[in-house]
Structures are given as C-alpha cells and as structure tokens.
Scaffold this active site. Structure first.
Site, short mmCIF file in Angstrom:
data_model
loop_
_atom_site.label_atom_id
_atom_site.label_comp_id
_atom_site.label_asym_id
_atom_site.label_seq_id
_atom_site.Cartn_x
_atom_site.Cartn_y
_atom_site.Cartn_z
N HIS A 287 -10.46 -19.35 0.70
CA HIS A 287 -10.15 -18.41 -0.38
C HIS A 287 -11.38 -17.88 -1.12
CE1 HIS A 287 -6.41 -17.42 -3.00
NE2 HIS A 287 -7.29 -16.46 -3.12
N SER B 187 -6.00 -6.67 -4.13
CA SER B 187 -5.68 -5.91 -5.35
C SER B 187 -6.07 -4.43 -5.20
CB SER B 187 -6.34 -6.52 -6.58
OG SER B 187 -5.78 -7.78 -6.87
N PRO B 188 -5.54 -3.75 -4.18
CA PRO B 188 -5.93 -2.34 -3.96
C PRO B 188 -5.59 -1.43 -5.14
CG PRO B 188 -3.99 -2.92 -2.67
CD PRO B 188 -4.53 -4.20 -3.20
N TYR C 146 -0.71 -19.45 -4.66
CA TYR C 146 0.19 -18.47 -5.25
C TYR C 146 1.43 -19.23 -5.76
CZ TYR C 146 -2.86 -14.93 -3.21
OH TYR C 146 -3.95 -14.17 -2.86
N GLY D 100 -5.64 -2.53 -8.32
CA GLY D 100 -6.18 -3.14 -9.53
C GLY D 100 -5.39 -4.34 -10.00
N1 LIG Z 1 -8.36 -13.17 -1.83
C1 LIG Z 1 -8.25 -13.08 -3.13
O1 LIG Z 1 -9.06 -13.61 -3.90
C2 LIG Z 1 -7.09 -12.31 -3.70
C3 LIG Z 1 -7.03 -11.99 -5.07
C4 LIG Z 1 -5.94 -11.24 -5.53
C5 LIG Z 1 -4.96 -10.81 -4.63
N2 LIG Z 1 -5.03 -11.14 -3.31
C6 LIG Z 1 -4.02 -10.66 -2.32
O2 LIG Z 1 -3.98 -9.25 -2.38
C7 LIG Z 1 -2.63 -8.83 -2.58
C8 LIG Z 1 -2.61 -7.53 -3.36
O3 LIG Z 1 -3.18 -7.69 -4.63
P1 LIG Z 1 -2.29 -7.82 -5.98
O4 LIG Z 1 -0.91 -8.17 -5.64
O5 LIG Z 1 -3.08 -8.68 -6.88
O6 LIG Z 1 -2.39 -6.40 -6.63
P2 LIG Z 1 -2.11 -4.89 -6.18
O7 LIG Z 1 -1.63 -4.84 -4.80
O8 LIG Z 1 -3.32 -4.13 -6.57
O9 LIG Z 1 -0.96 -4.48 -7.20
C9 LIG Z 1 0.27 -5.13 -7.15
C10 LIG Z 1 1.16 -4.57 -8.21
O10 LIG Z 1 1.32 -3.19 -8.04
C11 LIG Z 1 2.69 -2.83 -8.07
N3 LIG Z 1 2.95 -1.94 -6.95
C12 LIG Z 1 2.56 -2.15 -5.66
N4 LIG Z 1 2.91 -1.11 -4.89
C13 LIG Z 1 3.55 -0.22 -5.71
C14 LIG Z 1 4.15 1.05 -5.48
N5 LIG Z 1 4.09 1.62 -4.28
N6 LIG Z 1 4.74 1.65 -6.54
C15 LIG Z 1 4.76 1.08 -7.77
N7 LIG Z 1 4.19 -0.13 -8.05
C16 LIG Z 1 3.60 -0.76 -7.01
C17 LIG Z 1 3.50 -4.08 -7.88
O11 LIG Z 1 4.57 -4.04 -8.80
P3 LIG Z 1 5.88 -4.94 -8.65
O12 LIG Z 1 5.41 -6.35 -8.79
O13 LIG Z 1 6.71 -4.48 -9.81
O14 LIG Z 1 6.50 -4.68 -7.32
C18 LIG Z 1 2.52 -5.21 -8.09
O15 LIG Z 1 2.78 -5.96 -9.23
C19 LIG Z 1 -2.02 -10.01 -3.36
O16 LIG Z 1 -0.62 -9.96 -3.40
C20 LIG Z 1 -2.60 -11.16 -2.60
O17 LIG Z 1 -1.90 -11.37 -1.39
C21 LIG Z 1 -6.09 -11.87 -2.85
#
Ligand SMILES: NC(=O)c1ccc[n+]([C@@H]2O[C@H](COP(=O)([O-])OP(=O)(O)OC[C@H]3O[C@@H](n4cnc5c(N)ncnc54)[C@H](OP(=O)(O)O)[C@@H]3O)[C@@H](O)[C@H]2O)c1
Length: 291
Positions: free
Chosen positions: A130, A210-211, A55, A213
C-alpha cells in the site's frame, strides 16, 4: 466494455475499474446497498475492483471491503471468473487513523487474512504493497510477498505510492504488474516524477487513485471552469471529462473511480465513450495547473 492488459500478463480487464474504498470507510452505506453497487458495476462490464485490507472503519473492522467484495461476487448471478480483485496491505487503522506498517511479519499475516477474506479458494488476483514504510527496507517488506507468490497465495503483485527508484527496487525482489499513485486534477505529480512514463515504458499498469480528489473533494470539480465547460458542451458529467482526460494521458492508465452509489458507477463507466481532442486536454492541463 473496452479492456486493457494488466501489466504484461495474459489477463485483460475493463478499461475502467471500481474503487471500493467509499463502501467501507466513514459514512459508508448499508452492506446490501454496496453489494448492489458492485453488482451494477459487474452488469456494466467492470472486471477490475480495487480494495485493501484497510478499507474499514478501524482495526476492529479490518478487511471489511474485501469481505464485502467477496460477498458481492459470491452472490452475483453471472460469471465472475474473469473479475480481478486487486487488494493491498501495509496500512493500519488504529482509531480510524491511517498508519504504515511494512513489518514483514505483519504483511505475512495480513496477506493470509486477505486471502481468506476474498474467499480462500484461489490466489489473491493482485496484492499491492500500500505505501512504503520507512522503518523497513522495500526488500524486507516484499520478502513475505515473494514467499506468498511462491506459496500460491498471490497471483500478481503491485505497488502503491512508490517512486521510480522504489519501483525498481521492488522489481528486483518480485515481479510487479501495476503501480497505484495519486493522480487527479489537483495532483499531477505522476506527470513530472517520472512514474507514469516509467510505467508506460516498462509495460506496468498505472492505477490513478482518487481521480476526482476523493469523497471529500469531488464536488469541487464543478468549480474548475475548463472541466465544467467541456462537460456542458459534450453533454456529459464533469466526472466523465476527468476520466477521459486521465485516459488520454497514457495507454498505461486504468482509472479506478470510487463509488458508494449506483448512479456514480453508472455515470463513470460512460466515460469510456468520451474522447478529448489534444486541444481539450491542454485546456484542462492549463486550468488544473493553477486551480
Ligand atoms: N493507494 C492508495 O493510497 C489509495 C488512496 C485512496 C484511494 N485509493 C483507491 O482509489 C479509489 C478511488 O479513489 P476515492 O474513492 O478515494 O476517490 P474518487 O474516486 O476520487 O472519488 C470518489 C467519490 O466520488 C463520487 N463519484 C464517483 N464517481 C462519480 C460520478 N460519476 N458522479 C458523481 N459522483 C461520483 C463518489 O460518490 P458516492 O460515494 O456518492 O458514490 C465517491 O464518493 C478508492 O476507492 C480506492 O480503491 C487508493
């Protein structure tokens, strides 16, 4: 904050965690702002933070998110001894792209750097492989991980982007406490590929990544009418509905919503109090199969 057991360990963590990725990749906020986001999450009772060596913007910036989280924990005014940081290794960021690297030598080295980046004074709480690299067997890639556990560099091990068969092979090498696979209204594979059921049966924590998306797609949650309508009826955000929906799927699930703004994590933790009836869950199920 409601807590959940991490795998079958004696460790309990907040039932909603924080995903660190948006604070370290493209369009990331200034570090001082990200530290405020992490501090706010801690104030709200979040005790599980997901990160990775990858990251960052590119290879020159590797381990950015781990260092940021360490800095946030080190400057927090309260007790952080119960906070669990789950990091990962096995992806590289050449020119900002994402590539797999399960070379045991690379993993041995990146675990050591992660250990230092996270403070270097206690084992890494959770280290996750990962994504399996087809150039190496799972046994080859996890051998240095087992060594690191034995050497006191890692406390618990998790895997990510693994099938049931791959999880089983991993568990023959080293004890596994968690599985992190993609799971959102647009990606419901864990319900059908057996991984979620397996985690539930075996007492492994399932971390849906990415809950919403991801950073690029999360705004489209508003466009799924079943989710938008339920949010309106209950007076909560669409993000809360998605987290409640995921949490209703299995007691093994511990969502790790990403955030780079204080308002995002403040809103996401409110989902702890949102409960959906079976009928409401089915409404979302039907809508997301076709959306
Ligand atoms: N293992 C893997 O291969 C893998 C791949 C991807 C991700 N991950 C992990 O999973 C975590 C979550 O996935 P992600 O960050 O990709 O995507 P996500 O949780 O699906 O979406 C994150 C985005 O949604 C916005 N958001 C979140 N909560 C919100 C709320 N309550 N109201 C309004 N906007 C909201 C955030 O905006 P703001 O940025 O503006 O706050 C952020 O940019 C990552 O951070 C990472 O730790 C793991």
């Amino acid at each position: 904050m409601e807590t959940k057991q991490l795998g079958k360990t004696s460790v309990f963590v907040s039932a909603i965690g924080l995903g660190g990725m948006p604070m370290s990749i493209y369009n990331r906020p200034p570090e001082s702002k990200s530290i405020s986001v992490i501090h706010q999450a801690l104030d709200l009772g979040v005790t599980f933070i997901d990160t990775a060596d990858s990251y960052c913007k590119d290879e020159s910036d590797k381990h950015h998110n781990e260092r940021l989280i360490h800095q946030a924990l080190a400057t927090y005014k309260g007790d952080v001894s119960h906070v669990v940081v789950a990091t990962k290794g096995g992806l590289m960021r050449p020119d900002g792209n994402w590539t797999r690297n399960g070379n045991p030598e690379h993993l041995r080295q990146t675990i050591r750097v992660s250990f230092e980046a996270l403070g270097g004074n206690k084992p890494i709480d959770v280290w996750q492989y990962h994504s399996p690299d087809p150039n190496y067997t799972i046994e080859e890639s996890l051998a240095p991980v087992k060594e690191a556990v034995e050497a006191g560099l890692i406390r618990f091990v998790g895997v990510s982007n693994f099938s049931v068969e791959q999880i089983q092979r991993a568990r023959d090498v080293v004890d596994i406490v968690s599985v992190q696979n993609q799971y959102s209204p647009w990606q419901r594979q864990p319900e059908t590929d057996g991984v979620l059921k397996y985690c539930e049966q075996e007492g492994l924590t399932f971390l849906p990544w990415s809950p919403f998306g991801g950073s690029r797609r999360h705004h489209s949650l508003q466009d799924i009418p079943a989710i938008a309508t339920l949010a309106k009826e209950k007076g909560v955000s669409v993000y809360n509905i998605v987290l409640a929906w995921l949490r209703s799927k299995s007691p093994a699930i511990l969502p790790i919503p990403g955030a780079s703004q204080i308002s995002s994590i403040e809103d996401s933790v409110r989902a702890i109090n949102v409960k959906l009836s079976q009928e409401e869950v089915q409404k979302i199920d039907r809508a997301t199969l076709t959306s």
